[in-house]
Motif scaffolding. Structure first.
Motif, PDB file in Angstrom:
ATOM      1  N   ARG A 155      43.996  35.883  42.576  1.00 24.58           N
ATOM      2  CA  ARG A 155      43.656  35.304  41.276  1.00 24.58           C
ATOM      3  C   ARG A 155      42.252  35.689  40.826  1.00 24.58           C
ATOM      4  O   ARG A 155      41.671  35.071  39.937  1.00 24.58           O
ATOM      5  N   SER A 156      41.727  36.729  41.434  1.00 30.91           N
ATOM      6  CA  SER A 156      40.396  37.207  41.080  1.00 30.91           C
ATOM      7  C   SER A 156      40.388  37.817  39.683  1.00 30.91           C
ATOM      8  O   SER A 156      41.326  38.527  39.306  1.00 30.91           O
ATOM      9  N   PRO A 157      39.320  37.594  38.910  1.00 27.12           N
ATOM     10  CA  PRO A 157      39.202  38.284  37.622  1.00 27.12           C
ATOM     11  C   PRO A 157      39.214  39.800  37.763  1.00 27.12           C
ATOM     12  O   PRO A 157      39.624  40.506  36.837  1.00 27.12           O
ATOM     13  N   LEU A 158      38.793  40.312  38.923  1.00 27.57           N
ATOM     14  CA  LEU A 158      38.814  41.753  39.123  1.00 27.57           C
ATOM     15  C   LEU A 158      40.235  42.298  39.198  1.00 27.57           C
ATOM     16  O   LEU A 158      40.444  43.501  39.036  1.00 27.57           O
ATOM     17  N   LYS A 159      41.206  41.423  39.429  1.00 26.98           N
ATOM     18  CA  LYS A 159      42.601  41.857  39.521  1.00 26.98           C
ATOM     19  C   LYS A 159      43.309  41.823  38.167  1.00 26.98           C
ATOM     20  O   LYS A 159      44.433  42.326  38.042  1.00 26.98           O
ATOM     21  N   PHE A 195      55.393  33.498  34.148  1.00 28.16           N
ATOM     22  CA  PHE A 195      54.426  33.852  33.107  1.00 28.16           C
ATOM     23  C   PHE A 195      53.011  33.805  33.669  1.00 28.16           C
ATOM     24  O   PHE A 195      52.098  33.290  33.046  1.00 28.16           O
ATOM     25  N   GLY A 196      52.864  34.364  34.886  1.00 23.30           N
ATOM     26  CA  GLY A 196      51.523  34.618  35.394  1.00 23.30           C
ATOM     27  C   GLY A 196      50.962  35.860  34.729  1.00 23.30           C
ATOM     28  O   GLY A 196      51.442  36.304  33.680  1.00 23.30           O
ATOM     29  N   LYS A 197      49.947  36.454  35.342  1.00 23.92           N
ATOM     30  CA  LYS A 197      49.296  37.605  34.714  1.00 23.92           C
ATOM     31  C   LYS A 197      50.235  38.790  34.557  1.00 23.92           C
ATOM     32  O   LYS A 197      50.247  39.453  33.508  1.00 23.92           O
ATOM     33  N   VAL A 325      48.149  52.671  38.523  1.00 24.08           N
ATOM     34  CA  VAL A 325      47.404  51.859  37.554  1.00 24.08           C
ATOM     35  C   VAL A 325      45.991  52.397  37.359  1.00 24.08           C
ATOM     36  O   VAL A 325      45.126  51.718  36.822  1.00 24.08           O
ATOM     37  N   GLY A 326      45.742  53.624  37.814  1.00 25.98           N
ATOM     38  CA  GLY A 326      44.445  54.243  37.614  1.00 25.98           C
ATOM     39  C   GLY A 326      43.358  53.636  38.498  1.00 25.98           C
ATOM     40  O   GLY A 326      43.632  52.944  39.476  1.00 25.98           O
ATOM     41  N   PRO A 327      42.096  53.871  38.172  1.00 26.37           N
ATOM     42  CA  PRO A 327      40.990  53.447  39.034  1.00 26.37           C
ATOM     43  C   PRO A 327      40.784  51.941  39.094  1.00 26.37           C
ATOM     44  O   PRO A 327      39.981  51.473  39.912  1.00 26.37           O
ATOM     45  N   TYR A 328      41.498  51.183  38.278  1.00 28.19           N
ATOM     46  CA  TYR A 328      41.323  49.724  38.317  1.00 28.19           C
ATOM     47  C   TYR A 328      41.754  49.126  39.655  1.00 28.19           C
ATOM     48  O   TYR A 328      41.254  48.083  40.069  1.00 28.19           O
ATOM     49  N   ILE A 329      42.678  49.802  40.349  1.00 25.23           N
ATOM     50  CA  ILE A 329      43.112  49.315  41.651  1.00 25.23           C
ATOM     51  C   ILE A 329      41.946  49.260  42.631  1.00 25.23           C
ATOM     52  O   ILE A 329      41.921  48.436  43.558  1.00 25.23           O
ATOM     53  N   HIS A 330      40.934  50.090  42.415  1.00 22.66           N
ATOM     54  CA  HIS A 330      39.820  50.149  43.361  1.00 22.66           C
ATOM     55  C   HIS A 330      38.905  48.930  43.256  1.00 22.66           C
ATOM     56  O   HIS A 330      38.160  48.636  44.194  1.00 22.66           O
ATOM     57  N   LEU A 331      38.950  48.225  42.136  1.00 18.81           N
ATOM     58  CA  LEU A 331      38.234  46.951  42.035  1.00 18.81           C
ATOM     59  C   LEU A 331      38.759  45.958  43.067  1.00 18.81           C
ATOM     60  O   LEU A 331      38.001  45.295  43.777  1.00 18.81           O
ATOM     61  N   VAL A 332      40.074  45.854  43.151  1.00 22.10           N
ATOM     62  CA  VAL A 332      40.697  44.917  44.081  1.00 22.10           C
ATOM     63  C   VAL A 332      40.471  45.372  45.519  1.00 22.10           C
ATOM     64  O   VAL A 332      40.168  44.566  46.402  1.00 22.10           O
ATOM     65  N   LEU A 352      41.674  27.818  52.173  1.00 18.28           N
ATOM     66  CA  LEU A 352      41.951  28.875  51.199  1.00 18.28           C
ATOM     67  C   LEU A 352      40.726  29.070  50.312  1.00 18.28           C
ATOM     68  O   LEU A 352      40.213  28.112  49.728  1.00 18.28           O
ATOM     69  N   HIS A 353      40.259  30.317  50.203  1.00 20.47           N
ATOM     70  CA  HIS A 353      39.004  30.602  49.500  1.00 20.47           C
ATOM     71  C   HIS A 353      39.163  31.782  48.550  1.00 20.47           C
ATOM     72  O   HIS A 353      40.099  32.574  48.662  1.00 20.47           O
ATOM     73  N   GLU A 354      38.190  31.894  47.630  1.00 24.38           N
ATOM     74  CA  GLU A 354      38.020  33.077  46.809  1.00 24.38           C
ATOM     75  C   GLU A 354      36.613  33.613  47.042  1.00 24.38           C
ATOM     76  O   GLU A 354      35.734  32.889  47.514  1.00 24.38           O
ATOM     77  N   MET A 355      36.388  34.865  46.713  1.00 23.23           N
ATOM     78  CA  MET A 355      35.061  35.444  46.855  1.00 23.23           C
ATOM     79  C   MET A 355      34.128  34.880  45.782  1.00 23.23           C
ATOM     80  O   MET A 355      34.556  34.575  44.665  1.00 23.23           O
ATOM     81  N   PRO A 356      32.844  34.745  46.087  1.00 24.71           N
ATOM     82  CA  PRO A 356      31.895  34.214  45.107  1.00 24.71           C
ATOM     83  C   PRO A 356      31.782  35.101  43.871  1.00 24.71           C
ATOM     84  O   PRO A 356      31.948  36.330  43.948  1.00 24.71           O
TER      85      PRO A 356
END
Length: 373
Positions: A155-159, A195-197, A325-332, A352-356
């Motif tokens: 659920r990261s914004p980077l994804k 109806f997720g992302k 999906v191009g270079p965007y996969i490298h963010l994740v 359960l955690h998310e990155m800061p």
């Protein structure tokens, strides 16, 4: 991948691993889609860990890439059963990384069923899990009290960028498979379950291609969001699929169960955004429906008075065409590397955690410097 692009990608990952260095020596077990861009990520993972095993997702293996990876890293077969059975999972881990500090890099919650046993009985230490997908996130969340840290990037914004493009690639592959049969989707009625992302991206792409789209999600808030965006919504799965000529499922949590298939319209096309075992209970139809291949990646299910078509054997449709999906996969992938390093430093307690947000911002800035142009 061309040489300049490979060099730029390797430079990006070198900077990421320099920004997020590992602490103590760790071993990783890496579940992954083994696609053409993946060796660069695995090379970066070797900078923060010793890779004890690469476990490719069976429906997303690019054979030349598999051959390349096997020359330098141990590659093992991946099955859901191996890690569902606690005894088998523990024996595998002991054989692969006995006595070592281990981080489990997951795609789809494979380690969830046996996690408690692995943490409490393994001769080494399970430092934690990094989970990449929404369905995997749900599997770990369902455990309630977790015996170790689980860092989810699902659920990261980077994804968000990746998920949007995954939705578009699912529609592209669906359209290509239908056209290969001499059919088209334009002007048809379609249904999106979930109806997720990714589900939102699928629905928006279908509408842009002149389909009439109905959305169903078990979460009432998401149904309201779909309604606000101008989609027709339904109150149940049965109602949603009843008149749909195309049904695409993106819940990661069994969108269609045994009783739902009978509600499908005759001749409907049915596809999934994730693994078949996570989305469609097709095995429940074994003794009822006859199956017949009718084209590339297209199977007809038929019983007296009823038939429908399943795309890609119920697996993620976009992997038929490489799921690019191009270079965007490298963010994740960068966030997975950062999370792996964080677990090596014991930055998280069990749960359960998310990155800061600050770490995500650093990754985004590094990505922009390498890929914005």
């Amino acid at each position: 991948m061309e040489t300049p692009e490979r060099a730029r990608l390797d430079a990006f990952f070198r900077q990421i691993t320099a920004q997020f260095p590992a602490g103590e020596t760790i071993t990783t077990l890496v579940i992954t889609h083994l696609l053409p861009e993946r060796p660069a990520f695995l090379r970066a993972m070797t900078a923060v860990s010793t890779i004890g095993a690469v476990l490719p997702k069976p429906r997303s293996i690019h054979q030349p890439t598999l051959d390349t990876v096997r020359r330098t890293l141990p590659v093992h077969d991946l099955t859901r059963e191996r890690f569902t059975d606690e005894t088998q999972a523990l024996h595998y881990l002991e054989d692969t990384a006995g006595g070592q500090d281990v981080v489990l890099a997951d795609i789809g919650g494979y380690f969830a069923a046996s996690l408690d046993t692995l943490v409490n009985k393994f001769s080494g230490r399970i430092l934690g899990v990094v989970e990449d997908t929404e369905n995997g996130h749900q599997r770990y969340a369902a455990l309630g009290s977790l015996p170790c840290p689980v860092v989810s990037v699902a659920r990261s914004p980077l994804k968000d960028c990746e998920d949007h493009l995954v939705g578009r690639s699912i529609v592209f592959s669906t359209d290509a498979l239908v056209r290969a049969r001499g059919d088209i989707l334009t002007s048809r009625s379609a249904c999106v379950i979930g109806f997720g992302k990714i589900g939102r991206a699928i629905a928006q792409t279908l509408r842009a291609q002149d389909l009439r789209v109905t959305v169903y999600d078990h979460d009432a808030v998401k149904r309201i969001q779909a309604h606000a965006l101008g989609f027709r919504t339904s109150a149940s799965t049965t109602e949603a699929v009843h008149d749909a000529e195309l049904v695409l499922c993106a819940t990661g949590n069994l969108a269609l169960r045994h009783e739902d298939f009978a509600a499908l319209r005759n001749g409907a096309y049915l596809g999934s955004a994730t693994s078949s075992e996570d989305e469609l209970e097709l095995s429940s139809l074994d003794d009822l429906y006859e199956r017949q291949p009718v084209g590339p990646q297209l199977t007809r299910y038929e019983v007296t008075g009823h038939y429908f078509y399943v795309l890609a054997d119920g697996g993620a449709v976009n992997f038929v065409h490489g799921a690019a999906v191009g270079p965007y996969i490298h963010l994740v992938q960068a966030e997975i590397l950062a999370a792996t390093a964080a677990l090596s430093h014991a930055r998280f307690q069990s749960g359960l955690h998310e990155m800061p947000a600050a770490d995500r911002d650093a990754i985004a800035r590094t990505w922009l410097r390498h890929f914005e142009r």
